[in-house]
Structure formats: C-alpha cells, structure tokens
Design a protein around this motif. Structure first.
Motif, PDB file in Angstrom:
ATOM      1  N   THR A  57      46.809  42.874  46.560  1.00 62.41           N
ATOM      2  CA  THR A  57      46.591  41.632  45.829  1.00 62.41           C
ATOM      3  C   THR A  57      45.272  41.049  46.320  1.00 62.41           C
ATOM      4  OG1 THR A  57      48.955  41.180  45.593  1.00 62.41           O
ATOM      5  CG2 THR A  57      47.469  39.298  45.380  1.00 62.41           C
ATOM      6  N   LEU A  58      44.405  40.686  45.380  1.00 62.24           N
ATOM      7  CA  LEU A  58      43.105  40.105  45.693  1.00 62.24           C
ATOM      8  C   LEU A  58      43.186  38.584  45.570  1.00 62.24           C
ATOM      9  CD1 LEU A  58      40.964  42.416  43.378  1.00 62.24           C
ATOM     10  CD2 LEU A  58      41.536  42.818  45.764  1.00 62.24           C
ATOM     11  N   ASN A  59      42.481  37.888  46.416  1.00 64.75           N
ATOM     12  CA  ASN A  59      42.324  36.437  46.326  1.00 64.75           C
ATOM     13  C   ASN A  59      40.836  36.159  46.443  1.00 64.75           C
ATOM     14  OD1 ASN A  59      45.084  35.036  46.311  1.00 64.75           O
ATOM     15  ND2 ASN A  59      45.304  36.618  47.874  1.00 64.75           N
ATOM     16  N   ILE A  60      40.199  35.948  45.292  1.00 68.00           N
ATOM     17  CA  ILE A  60      38.741  35.872  45.233  1.00 68.00           C
ATOM     18  C   ILE A  60      38.283  34.424  45.120  1.00 68.00           C
ATOM     19  CG2 ILE A  60      36.711  36.538  43.911  1.00 68.00           C
ATOM     20  CD1 ILE A  60      38.231  39.103  43.184  1.00 68.00           C
ATOM     21  N   ILE A  61      37.319  34.094  45.972  1.00 68.41           N
ATOM     22  CA  ILE A  61      36.734  32.759  46.045  1.00 68.41           C
ATOM     23  C   ILE A  61      35.218  32.930  46.042  1.00 68.41           C
ATOM     24  CG2 ILE A  61      36.562  30.684  47.474  1.00 68.41           C
ATOM     25  CD1 ILE A  61      39.305  31.982  48.737  1.00 68.41           C
ATOM     26  N   VAL A  62      34.516  32.052  45.342  1.00 70.87           N
ATOM     27  CA  VAL A  62      33.050  32.105  45.306  1.00 70.87           C
ATOM     28  C   VAL A  62      32.507  30.826  45.951  1.00 70.87           C
ATOM     29  CG1 VAL A  62      31.000  32.257  43.832  1.00 70.87           C
ATOM     30  CG2 VAL A  62      33.077  33.547  43.235  1.00 70.87           C
ATOM     31  N   PRO A  63      32.175  30.889  47.254  1.00 67.62           N
ATOM     32  CA  PRO A  63      31.653  29.704  47.937  1.00 67.62           C
ATOM     33  C   PRO A  63      30.163  29.485  47.722  1.00 67.62           C
ATOM     34  CG  PRO A  63      31.887  31.489  49.498  1.00 67.62           C
ATOM     35  CD  PRO A  63      32.406  31.990  48.176  1.00 67.62           C
ATOM     36  N   PHE A  64      29.480  30.530  47.217  1.00 67.96           N
ATOM     37  CA  PHE A  64      28.018  30.469  47.106  1.00 67.96           C
ATOM     38  C   PHE A  64      27.576  31.226  45.872  1.00 67.96           C
ATOM     39  CE2 PHE A  64      23.745  31.999  48.156  1.00 67.96           C
ATOM     40  CZ  PHE A  64      23.132  30.790  48.463  1.00 67.96           C
ATOM     41  N   GLY A  65      26.776  30.598  45.032  1.00 65.31           N
ATOM     42  CA  GLY A  65      26.290  31.241  43.821  1.00 65.31           C
ATOM     43  C   GLY A  65      27.211  30.969  42.646  1.00 65.31           C
ATOM     44  N   LYS A  66      27.164  31.882  41.671  1.00 68.88           N
ATOM     45  CA  LYS A  66      27.937  31.735  40.434  1.00 68.88           C
ATOM     46  C   LYS A  66      28.248  33.140  39.928  1.00 68.88           C
ATOM     47  CE  LYS A  66      27.439  29.251  36.055  1.00 68.88           C
ATOM     48  NZ  LYS A  66      26.499  28.436  35.261  1.00 68.88           N
ATOM     49  N   ILE A  67      29.537  33.453  39.805  1.00 69.73           N
ATOM     50  CA  ILE A  67      29.954  34.807  39.449  1.00 69.73           C
ATOM     51  C   ILE A  67      30.950  34.759  38.299  1.00 69.73           C
ATOM     52  CG2 ILE A  67      31.137  36.896  40.263  1.00 69.73           C
ATOM     53  CD1 ILE A  67      30.101  36.274  43.072  1.00 69.73           C
ATOM     54  N   GLU A  68      30.713  35.600  37.296  1.00 69.64           N
ATOM     55  CA  GLU A  68      31.686  35.790  36.226  1.00 69.64           C
ATOM     56  C   GLU A  68      32.606  36.934  36.631  1.00 69.64           C
ATOM     57  OE1 GLU A  68      32.096  36.772  31.451  1.00 69.64           O
ATOM     58  OE2 GLU A  68      30.166  37.093  32.436  1.00 69.64           O
ATOM     59  N   LEU A  69      33.910  36.664  36.654  1.00 68.74           N
ATOM     60  CA  LEU A  69      34.909  37.676  36.988  1.00 68.74           C
ATOM     61  C   LEU A  69      35.714  37.985  35.731  1.00 68.74           C
ATOM     62  CD1 LEU A  69      35.158  35.444  39.747  1.00 68.74           C
ATOM     63  CD2 LEU A  69      35.637  37.752  40.501  1.00 68.74           C
ATOM     64  N   VAL A  70      35.916  39.267  35.473  1.00 67.34           N
ATOM     65  CA  VAL A  70      36.655  39.697  34.286  1.00 67.34           C
ATOM     66  C   VAL A  70      37.804  40.585  34.731  1.00 67.34           C
ATOM     67  CG1 VAL A  70      36.533  40.928  32.085  1.00 67.34           C
ATOM     68  CG2 VAL A  70      34.575  39.573  32.866  1.00 67.34           C
ATOM     69  N   VAL A  71      39.001  40.250  34.273  1.00 67.58           N
ATOM     70  CA  VAL A  71      40.211  41.018  34.566  1.00 67.58           C
ATOM     71  C   VAL A  71      40.704  41.605  33.251  1.00 67.58           C
ATOM     72  CG1 VAL A  71      42.536  40.929  35.532  1.00 67.58           C
ATOM     73  CG2 VAL A  71      40.754  39.434  36.462  1.00 67.58           C
ATOM     74  N   TYR A  72      41.136  42.874  33.306  1.00 66.61           N
ATOM     75  CA  TYR A  72      41.598  43.581  32.107  1.00 66.61           C
ATOM     76  C   TYR A  72      42.943  44.233  32.406  1.00 66.61           C
ATOM     77  CZ  TYR A  72      41.448  46.932  28.231  1.00 66.61           C
ATOM     78  OH  TYR A  72      41.732  47.672  27.100  1.00 66.61           O
ATOM     79  N   ASP A  73      43.919  44.007  31.519  1.00 70.98           N
ATOM     80  CA  ASP A  73      45.262  44.552  31.730  1.00 70.98           C
ATOM     81  C   ASP A  73      45.563  45.791  30.888  1.00 70.98           C
ATOM     82  OD1 ASP A  73      45.708  43.581  29.153  1.00 70.98           O
ATOM     83  OD2 ASP A  73      47.332  42.209  29.739  1.00 70.98           O
ATOM     84  N   GLY A  74      44.563  46.312  30.217  1.00 72.79           N
ATOM     85  CA  GLY A  74      44.750  47.473  29.347  1.00 72.79           C
ATOM     86  C   GLY A  74      44.726  47.106  27.876  1.00 72.79           C
ATOM     87  N   SER A  75      44.920  45.814  27.571  1.00 75.05           N
ATOM     88  CA  SER A  75      44.857  45.378  26.179  1.00 75.05           C
ATOM     89  C   SER A  75      44.134  44.041  26.001  1.00 75.05           C
ATOM     90  CB  SER A  75      46.260  45.282  25.574  1.00 75.05           C
ATOM     91  OG  SER A  75      47.041  44.341  26.268  1.00 75.05           O
ATOM     92  N   GLU A  76      44.122  43.183  27.035  1.00 72.16           N
ATOM     93  CA  GLU A  76      43.480  41.871  26.949  1.00 72.16           C
ATOM     94  C   GLU A  76      42.572  41.626  28.147  1.00 72.16           C
ATOM     95  OE1 GLU A  76      45.801  38.364  25.722  1.00 72.16           O
ATOM     96  OE2 GLU A  76      47.529  39.715  25.808  1.00 72.16           O
ATOM     97  N   PHE A  77      41.573  40.788  27.908  1.00 77.01           N
ATOM     98  CA  PHE A  77      40.644  40.377  28.964  1.00 77.01           C
ATOM     99  C   PHE A  77      40.901  38.925  29.356  1.00 77.01           C
ATOM    100  CE2 PHE A  77      38.257  43.669  26.722  1.00 77.01           C
ATOM    101  CZ  PHE A  77      37.810  44.452  27.771  1.00 77.01           C
ATOM    102  N   PHE A  78      40.644  38.617  30.620  1.00 75.72           N
ATOM    103  CA  PHE A  78      40.596  37.249  31.115  1.00 75.72           C
ATOM    104  C   PHE A  78      39.266  37.113  31.836  1.00 75.72           C
ATOM    105  CE2 PHE A  78      40.902  34.277  34.642  1.00 75.72           C
ATOM    106  CZ  PHE A  78      41.282  33.126  33.978  1.00 75.72           C
ATOM    107  N   SER A  79      38.517  36.081  31.516  1.00 74.35           N
ATOM    108  CA  SER A  79      37.210  35.859  32.127  1.00 74.35           C
ATOM    109  C   SER A  79      37.136  34.446  32.678  1.00 74.35           C
ATOM    110  CB  SER A  79      36.109  36.056  31.080  1.00 74.35           C
ATOM    111  OG  SER A  79      34.854  35.691  31.594  1.00 74.35           O
ATOM    112  N   VAL A  80      36.542  34.309  33.859  1.00 69.05           N
ATOM    113  CA  VAL A  80      36.327  32.999  34.454  1.00 69.05           C
ATOM    114  C   VAL A  80      35.028  33.040  35.253  1.00 69.05           C
ATOM    115  CG1 VAL A  80      37.681  33.497  36.545  1.00 69.05           C
ATOM    116  CG2 VAL A  80      37.401  31.127  35.788  1.00 69.05           C
ATOM    117  N   ILE A  81      34.323  31.923  35.248  1.00 71.58           N
ATOM    118  CA  ILE A  81      33.116  31.782  36.056  1.00 71.58           C
ATOM    119  C   ILE A  81      33.460  30.889  37.237  1.00 71.58           C
ATOM    120  CG2 ILE A  81      30.768  30.879  36.155  1.00 71.58           C
ATOM    121  CD1 ILE A  81      30.535  31.633  33.156  1.00 71.58           C
TER     122      ILE A  81
END
Length: 134
Positions: A57-81
C-alpha cells in the motif's frame, strides 16, 4: 473515486522559521503498516510509470513542487494534482496502476510504504501500454 484509493487532507502548520507538514500517524485511515519511507524526485514534464504493486500500500505526499498522479484500475482513471498548496495524502492499495508527472521545475514526493521494497511484488510496464492523455 476509484475503489482502493483514499485522498486525505493533511495539516500544514505555519511557523515563522519554517512550516511543519504533517504526513502520517499509525492511527490515520490508510495506514496499513510500515515497511519503508522514501523520497522520489521528478523533473518538470517528465513522467514515471506505469507500475503496480501486488502487496504494497502506497501513501504518497508531495511536500515540494507539484505532481500529477494518475491511478488506473483497468477500466477507469483517477487523477489528482498534489503540491504544498493542495497538501493531501494519496493512499493507493495494491493491484492498481500508478504513473506520475512533474509539473513544477523541481518536484518531490514521499511514499510511506506498508512493506519494504520487493521487486517480486512489483510490475512495471511502459507508458504506451496504458493510454492516458497527459
């Protein structure tokens, strides 16, 4: 939101000598054990991915900069900056694909992983294997 992901707003405490950024407590929703924590940097315009963990299990935090993260479950995408202005933790359960792109000149993420890195539980594929409009 996709099943298997959780987006948690995090606290940032202002201090005149430098701010304090909360990351994770073991009592937080999304905490699934501790294996290791690591930082990863990504340059502006670069994309890392796709990868999928089968046990971590990942727990991703962006303390510096700006990152777009995209998760894909095989049929749908989730994107967050995520950034220090949109300061949240993205929890990603196993068996979901992840890729991310740097949006600022310098970008860094922190992953608080539930298990230690094990190359046998990780699958990597090329960016062209999953079609996403970056």
């Amino acid at each position: 939101m996709l099943e298997g992901i959780l987006l948690t707003p995090l606290k940032r405490f202002h201090n005149e000598k430098g701010d304090i950024f909360h990351a994770m407590k073991k009592s937080d929703k999304g905490f699934n054990g501790f294996g290791e924590a690591y930082f990863s940097t990504i340059s502006k315009g670069e994309i890392k991915g796709w990868k999928k963990h089968t046990r971590m299990t990942l727990n991703i935090i962006v303390p510096f900069g700006k990152i777009e993260l995209v998760v894909y479950d095989g049929s749908e995408f989730f994107s967050v900056i995520l950034s220090n202005k949109n300061y949240q933790r993205l929890t990603i359960e196993p068996n979901l694909w992840l890729a991310f792109r740097g949006l600022a000149e310098e970008n860094m993420l922190l992953n608080i992983a539930s298990i230690e890195h094990d190359p046998k539980e990780l699958e990597n594929i090329g960016l062209s294997e999953i079609q996403y409009d970056w």
